[in-house]
Design a protein around this motif. Structure first.
Motif, PDB file in Angstrom:
ATOM      1  N   THR A   1     -10.258   9.571  19.711  1.00 46.01           N
ATOM      2  CA  THR A   1     -10.353   8.161  19.313  1.00 46.01           C
ATOM      3  C   THR A   1      -8.984   7.592  18.957  1.00 46.01           C
ATOM      4  OG1 THR A   1     -10.837   8.954  17.084  1.00 46.01           O
ATOM      5  CG2 THR A   1     -12.716   8.284  18.422  1.00 46.01           C
ATOM      6  N   ASP A   2      -8.891   6.257  19.012  1.00 47.10           N
ATOM      7  CA  ASP A   2      -7.652   5.590  18.605  1.00 47.10           C
ATOM      8  C   ASP A   2      -7.531   5.616  17.086  1.00 47.10           C
ATOM      9  OD1 ASP A   2      -7.035   4.962  21.197  1.00 47.10           O
ATOM     10  OD2 ASP A   2      -7.799   2.909  21.106  1.00 47.10           O
ATOM     11  N   MET A   3      -6.326   5.359  16.592  1.00 52.10           N
ATOM     12  CA  MET A   3      -6.170   5.259  15.133  1.00 52.10           C
ATOM     13  C   MET A   3      -5.746   3.841  14.781  1.00 52.10           C
ATOM     14  SD  MET A   3      -2.471   6.309  13.978  1.00 52.10           S
ATOM     15  CE  MET A   3      -1.005   5.837  14.901  1.00 52.10           C
ATOM     16  N   VAL A   4      -6.036   3.459  13.539  1.00 53.54           N
ATOM     17  CA  VAL A   4      -5.626   2.152  13.023  1.00 53.54           C
ATOM     18  C   VAL A   4      -4.354   2.349  12.211  1.00 53.54           C
ATOM     19  CG1 VAL A   4      -6.227   0.285  11.438  1.00 53.54           C
ATOM     20  CG2 VAL A   4      -7.991   1.295  12.903  1.00 53.54           C
ATOM     21  N   MET A   5      -3.351   1.497  12.422  1.00 59.87           N
ATOM     22  CA  MET A   5      -2.157   1.566  11.584  1.00 59.87           C
ATOM     23  C   MET A   5      -1.929   0.192  10.974  1.00 59.87           C
ATOM     24  SD  MET A   5       1.370   3.426  12.456  1.00 59.87           S
ATOM     25  CE  MET A   5       2.932   2.874  11.832  1.00 59.87           C
ATOM     26  N   LEU A   6      -1.617   0.154   9.674  1.00 54.62           N
ATOM     27  CA  LEU A   6      -1.324  -1.097   8.979  1.00 54.62           C
ATOM     28  C   LEU A   6      -0.508  -0.824   7.723  1.00 54.62           C
ATOM     29  CD1 LEU A   6      -4.535  -2.446   7.129  1.00 54.62           C
ATOM     30  CD2 LEU A   6      -4.121  -0.044   7.642  1.00 54.62           C
ATOM     31  N   ASP A   7       0.282  -1.723   7.243  1.00 51.60           N
ATOM     32  CA  ASP A   7       0.671  -3.014   7.739  1.00 51.60           C
ATOM     33  C   ASP A   7       1.801  -2.862   8.761  1.00 51.60           C
ATOM     34  OD1 ASP A   7       1.277  -5.754   7.958  1.00 51.60           O
ATOM     35  OD2 ASP A   7       2.463  -5.738   6.143  1.00 51.60           O
ATOM     36  N   LEU A   8       1.815  -3.699   9.775  1.00 47.85           N
ATOM     37  CA  LEU A   8       2.817  -3.575  10.820  1.00 47.85           C
ATOM     38  C   LEU A   8       3.897  -4.645  10.738  1.00 47.85           C
ATOM     39  CD1 LEU A   8       0.480  -2.585  13.739  1.00 47.85           C
ATOM     40  CD2 LEU A   8       1.940  -1.117  12.368  1.00 47.85           C
ATOM     41  N   GLY A   9       3.977  -5.343   9.637  1.00 47.91           N
ATOM     42  CA  GLY A   9       5.078  -6.296   9.514  1.00 47.91           C
ATOM     43  C   GLY A   9       4.772  -7.557   8.725  1.00 47.91           C
ATOM     44  N   ALA A  10       3.555  -7.667   8.176  1.00 48.91           N
ATOM     45  CA  ALA A  10       3.235  -8.891   7.441  1.00 48.91           C
ATOM     46  C   ALA A  10       3.891  -8.910   6.059  1.00 48.91           C
ATOM     47  CB  ALA A  10       1.719  -9.044   7.306  1.00 48.91           C
ATOM     48  N   ASN A  11       4.046  -7.723   5.440  1.00 50.27           N
ATOM     49  CA  ASN A  11       4.587  -7.654   4.081  1.00 50.27           C
ATOM     50  C   ASN A  11       5.742  -6.668   4.005  1.00 50.27           C
ATOM     51  OD1 ASN A  11       2.133  -9.089   2.732  1.00 50.27           O
ATOM     52  ND2 ASN A  11       1.255  -7.432   3.953  1.00 50.27           N
ATOM     53  N   THR A  12       6.956  -7.188   3.798  1.00 51.29           N
ATOM     54  CA  THR A  12       8.122  -6.315   3.744  1.00 51.29           C
ATOM     55  C   THR A  12       8.050  -5.388   2.533  1.00 51.29           C
ATOM     56  OG1 THR A  12       9.369  -8.052   4.789  1.00 51.29           O
ATOM     57  CG2 THR A  12      10.637  -6.297   3.801  1.00 51.29           C
ATOM     58  N   ASP A  13       7.684  -5.934   1.375  1.00 49.10           N
ATOM     59  CA  ASP A  13       7.536  -5.120   0.165  1.00 49.10           C
ATOM     60  C   ASP A  13       6.066  -5.051  -0.228  1.00 49.10           C
ATOM     61  OD1 ASP A  13      10.171  -4.340  -0.665  1.00 49.10           O
ATOM     62  OD2 ASP A  13      10.557  -6.485  -0.941  1.00 49.10           O
ATOM     63  N   CYS A  14       5.592  -3.888  -0.637  1.00 49.64           N
ATOM     64  CA  CYS A  14       4.203  -3.745  -1.069  1.00 49.64           C
ATOM     65  C   CYS A  14       4.144  -2.942  -2.353  1.00 49.64           C
ATOM     66  CB  CYS A  14       3.401  -3.002  -0.005  1.00 49.64           C
ATOM     67  SG  CYS A  14       3.208  -3.927   1.509  1.00 49.64           S
ATOM     68  N   ASP A  15       3.155  -3.226  -3.207  1.00 48.98           N
ATOM     69  CA  ASP A  15       2.937  -2.364  -4.362  1.00 48.98           C
ATOM     70  C   ASP A  15       1.739  -1.447  -4.079  1.00 48.98           C
ATOM     71  OD1 ASP A  15       0.641  -3.884  -4.808  1.00 48.98           O
ATOM     72  OD2 ASP A  15       1.526  -5.049  -6.431  1.00 48.98           O
ATOM     73  N   ALA A  16       1.456  -0.564  -5.028  1.00 51.52           N
ATOM     74  CA  ALA A  16       0.417   0.455  -4.824  1.00 51.52           C
ATOM     75  C   ALA A  16      -0.946  -0.182  -4.582  1.00 51.52           C
ATOM     76  CB  ALA A  16       0.361   1.386  -6.034  1.00 51.52           C
ATOM     77  N   ARG A  17      -1.214  -1.271  -5.335  1.00 49.96           N
ATOM     78  CA  ARG A  17      -2.485  -1.976  -5.197  1.00 49.96           C
ATOM     79  C   ARG A  17      -2.656  -2.569  -3.796  1.00 49.96           C
ATOM     80  NH1 ARG A  17      -4.560  -4.423  -9.420  1.00 49.96           N
ATOM     81  NH2 ARG A  17      -5.809  -6.257  -9.159  1.00 49.96           N
ATOM     82  N   ASN A  18      -1.569  -3.115  -3.221  1.00 49.94           N
ATOM     83  CA  ASN A  18      -1.616  -3.606  -1.845  1.00 49.94           C
ATOM     84  C   ASN A  18      -1.999  -2.478  -0.894  1.00 49.94           C
ATOM     85  OD1 ASN A  18       1.407  -5.464  -2.484  1.00 49.94           O
ATOM     86  ND2 ASN A  18      -0.680  -6.258  -2.545  1.00 49.94           N
ATOM     87  N   LEU A  19      -1.357  -1.325  -1.069  1.00 53.93           N
ATOM     88  CA  LEU A  19      -1.588  -0.207  -0.151  1.00 53.93           C
ATOM     89  C   LEU A  19      -3.043   0.284  -0.237  1.00 53.93           C
ATOM     90  CD1 LEU A  19       1.759   1.803  -0.571  1.00 53.93           C
ATOM     91  CD2 LEU A  19       1.131   0.254   1.279  1.00 53.93           C
ATOM     92  N   VAL A  20      -3.600   0.286  -1.435  1.00 55.34           N
ATOM     93  CA  VAL A  20      -5.003   0.704  -1.589  1.00 55.34           C
ATOM     94  C   VAL A  20      -5.915  -0.278  -0.848  1.00 55.34           C
ATOM     95  CG1 VAL A  20      -6.890   0.997  -3.246  1.00 55.34           C
ATOM     96  CG2 VAL A  20      -4.614   1.905  -3.773  1.00 55.34           C
TER      97      VAL A  20
ATOM     98  N   ARG B   1       3.483   7.238  -4.500  1.00 58.97           N
ATOM     99  CA  ARG B   1       2.836   8.238  -5.359  1.00 58.97           C
ATOM    100  C   ARG B   1       1.690   7.613  -6.147  1.00 58.97           C
ATOM    101  NH1 ARG B   1       8.344  10.058  -5.694  1.00 58.97           N
ATOM    102  NH2 ARG B   1       8.703   8.820  -7.548  1.00 58.97           N
ATOM    103  N   GLU B   2       1.913   6.379  -6.607  1.00 53.80           N
ATOM    104  CA  GLU B   2       0.871   5.687  -7.369  1.00 53.80           C
ATOM    105  C   GLU B   2      -0.327   5.358  -6.460  1.00 53.80           C
ATOM    106  OE1 GLU B   2       2.355   2.172  -9.394  1.00 53.80           O
ATOM    107  OE2 GLU B   2       0.280   1.534  -9.793  1.00 53.80           O
ATOM    108  N   ALA B   3      -0.041   4.876  -5.244  1.00 55.56           N
ATOM    109  CA  ALA B   3      -1.118   4.554  -4.301  1.00 55.56           C
ATOM    110  C   ALA B   3      -1.929   5.808  -3.977  1.00 55.56           C
ATOM    111  CB  ALA B   3      -0.547   3.941  -3.034  1.00 55.56           C
ATOM    112  N   SER B   4      -1.246   6.918  -3.826  1.00 53.34           N
ATOM    113  CA  SER B   4      -1.914   8.178  -3.517  1.00 53.34           C
ATOM    114  C   SER B   4      -2.871   8.564  -4.645  1.00 53.34           C
ATOM    115  CB  SER B   4      -0.871   9.270  -3.302  1.00 53.34           C
ATOM    116  OG  SER B   4      -1.490  10.519  -3.138  1.00 53.34           O
ATOM    117  N   GLU B   5      -2.417   8.430  -5.893  1.00 55.17           N
ATOM    118  CA  GLU B   5      -3.277   8.751  -7.043  1.00 55.17           C
ATOM    119  C   GLU B   5      -4.509   7.848  -7.080  1.00 55.17           C
ATOM    120  OE1 GLU B   5      -1.166   8.761 -10.789  1.00 55.17           O
ATOM    121  OE2 GLU B   5       0.339  10.079  -9.872  1.00 55.17           O
ATOM    122  N   LYS B   6      -4.290   6.558  -6.878  1.00 54.58           N
ATOM    123  CA  LYS B   6      -5.398   5.595  -6.903  1.00 54.58           C
ATOM    124  C   LYS B   6      -6.422   5.923  -5.809  1.00 54.58           C
ATOM    125  CE  LYS B   6      -2.969   1.417  -8.563  1.00 54.58           C
ATOM    126  NZ  LYS B   6      -3.714   0.876  -9.711  1.00 54.58           N
TER     127      LYS B   6
END
Lengths: 348, 348
Positions: free
Chosen positions: A139-158, A196-201
């Motif tokens: 199967t194909d995989m989904v990848m994101l974000d590909l360019g909408a947000n240059t900086d992200c915090d852990a909450r964004n990544l979750v 690391r924070e996103a991983s914990e969440k």
């Protein structure tokens, strides 16, 4: 089911109106339930339609006096959004005149207009650009974000992980897609504080969500078929995606010159043609065209600027699939399950 | 010229002592002026040397009671640096007992030990990991940082540009290597504040430096032969490098399965063998092994953990070249030309 019509920004894309219309017509040849709102210069759209009788009765034209250029600053394009084919296509989604919009134009401008007009979904701080990419797996995989947000915090990544998993479930049918965070090593201490924070969440929320979180993944492992959703900030995601595209083209170019290096190799090339054609088909970006802005109150799909008609048809097919499968409702339901992901301002 | 001997961390690398010694011996078969200080378990090194009579008289053993493991935290490895083969190899460079050190061990530990023992050069705030990578052009390109610094400021990136250009001049012979900053677009407003500031600084210093600065470059263009030095922070650099490695392997795997898909393809493969072997040679990472920590008062080269003897020999050859061409003196001279790059604390 009655599929809502799809708004096409007919002016976006490097190859202009002709290819956008040809792509829509091609998509309709395979699925005749598709209907379109074609947004752009009326005269040019009419002329392009002349070659595609199968679009008659299946498309309406919405005249737009202006168009967004490829190198225009998003802030600049925003000011005249209402007059542009891109802005009017998005606006049609907002007004319910179309179910989704597809554009091959300026990505930054598309993002800015879509965000301003459609607004982010409840529970999402920032939308993300997601694409389906080929793997060595089934199967194909989904990848994101590909360019909408240059900086992200852990909450964004979750939030990206939750949205990416919803997309993956639609695309692959998997009940619990395998999600990983892109990092420069797999050990827990590797990378940035945000990762690391996103991983914990994600580890903490894993049980509540319809996904299986597996920690970090390095960029050389993303296409081995071992992961269904790769989550990253828009800077790293864009770098990784383009590095992969460039490397694939690099290898293809080397292979081409190797095949031309001797008579024996040239003969070998002719004999091997079915094999190299198979490879070419697999690597053709047009077969994976159509990146989605996830997290908005409406579906907006970005077609690659250099896509040909087949590529545009693919982006249209992706869009229809997301409409049919109610992507936005699915994301809302998933967000409700992961309580840690409420947007800033609400209870954390 | 009398080439100083090279300290080899004989215990580093996934394949252990045997491959490290075999690699050194292989390098010496091509250049018999190479001499070595082999650091590690004396008994095992002696046994490995039995198979390589050409190393007699050209190598001395320095016994190290301990070794750094692959998954060890850098801070942990640092505490017992003095007893490990990695730490002792670097220490030999510091004491002048060797001209440079080569290790195939834990990258983070190597970086931490090298930095603590050799210290950064005057004018450099942080060292960077640089590698030579293949392009479609006539010469290889230098890319840095590849993982030494997760976060970088504009001043770090400018210093990386100067160091990378010095390395490129040695590797390619070009008088003014073409330098670009890795970004997610080429327009001046794209990317992070740090990148925009670094771009301005490099544009201003361009005339004084032995390099030609060309602005931003996207990750899909780095191997087209249009740039000699790609500058980036260690996070993005690591992501880009690994994405390229993964994509190249992905295409090679697809090609392999395509060639096995039918009898005709299998025959085509046999006929095309010289062409595919050429490609295989070009893509073999062992032919590009040997990443250099730039910006230290001494040369430390990282050999890929999975490198075979040919790969190790390549890393040794890279090391010898940098010693012969006085890399460190060249960087010092270049730094003196770019006055904006004085380290924090000195005049800006």
């Amino acid at each position: 089911m009655n599929l809502p019509r799809i708004a096409i920004d007919a002016m976006g894309g490097d190859h202009g109106v002709r290819v956008m219309i040809e792509g829509a017509a091609l998509a309709r040849r395979e699925h005749d339930r598709f209907k379109f709102l074609l947004v752009g210069d009326e005269e040019r759209i009419k002329r392009a339609l002349d070659n595609h009788p199968n679009m008659r009765g299946a498309s309406e034209i919405l005249h737009a006096p202006e168009e967004v250029t490829g190198d225009e600053k998003p802030t600049q394009a925003l000011r005249r959004a209402r007059k542009t084919s891109m802005g009017m296509a998005i606006d049609a989604v907002k007004k319910g005149e179309a179910g989704a919009a597809v554009s091959g134009g300026n990505t930054g401008a598309l993002m800015a207009m879509a965000k301003l007009s459609l607004r982010t979904m409840p529970g999402i701080d920032r939308p993300a650009l997601a694409a389906l990419l080929p793997t060595l797996g089934d199967t194909d995989m989904v990848m994101l974000d590909l360019g909408a947000n240059t900086d992200c915090d852990a909450r964004n990544l979750v939030q990206f992980a939750i949205m990416g998993a919803a997309y993956s479930r639609i695309a692959t049918g998997l009940a619990e897609p395998r999600v990983r965070l892109l990092n420069i090593g797999t050990e827990e201490f590797k990378g940035t504080e945000v990762l690391r924070e996103a991983s914990e969440k994600l580890r903490a929320a894993d049980q509540r969500l319809a996904l299986s979180f597996g920690g970090f993944i390095e960029a050389d492992k993303i296409n081995r078929g071992e992961v269904d959703v790769v989550v990253t900030d828009g800077f790293s995601g864009n770098i990784a995606l383009k590095a992969v595209e460039g490397a694939a083209r690099f290898v293809a170019d080397l292979l081409k010159s190797a095949f031309q290096s001797s008579l024996r190799s040239k003969i070998g090339f002719l004999v091997s043609r079915p094999a190299t054609e198979l490879l070419k088909h697999h690597l053709d970006p047009n077969n994976h065209n159509g990146a989605v802005f996830l997290g908005l109150n409406g579906i907006v799909v970005k077609s690659h600027g250099s896509a040909n008609a087949k590529g545009v048809a693919n982006a249209v097919a992706v869009t229809a699939r997301l409409l049919e499968e109610d992507l936005i409702d699915r994301i809302s339901a998933d967000l409700a399950r992961g309580t840690d992901t409420a947007p800033a301002g609400q209870a954390a």
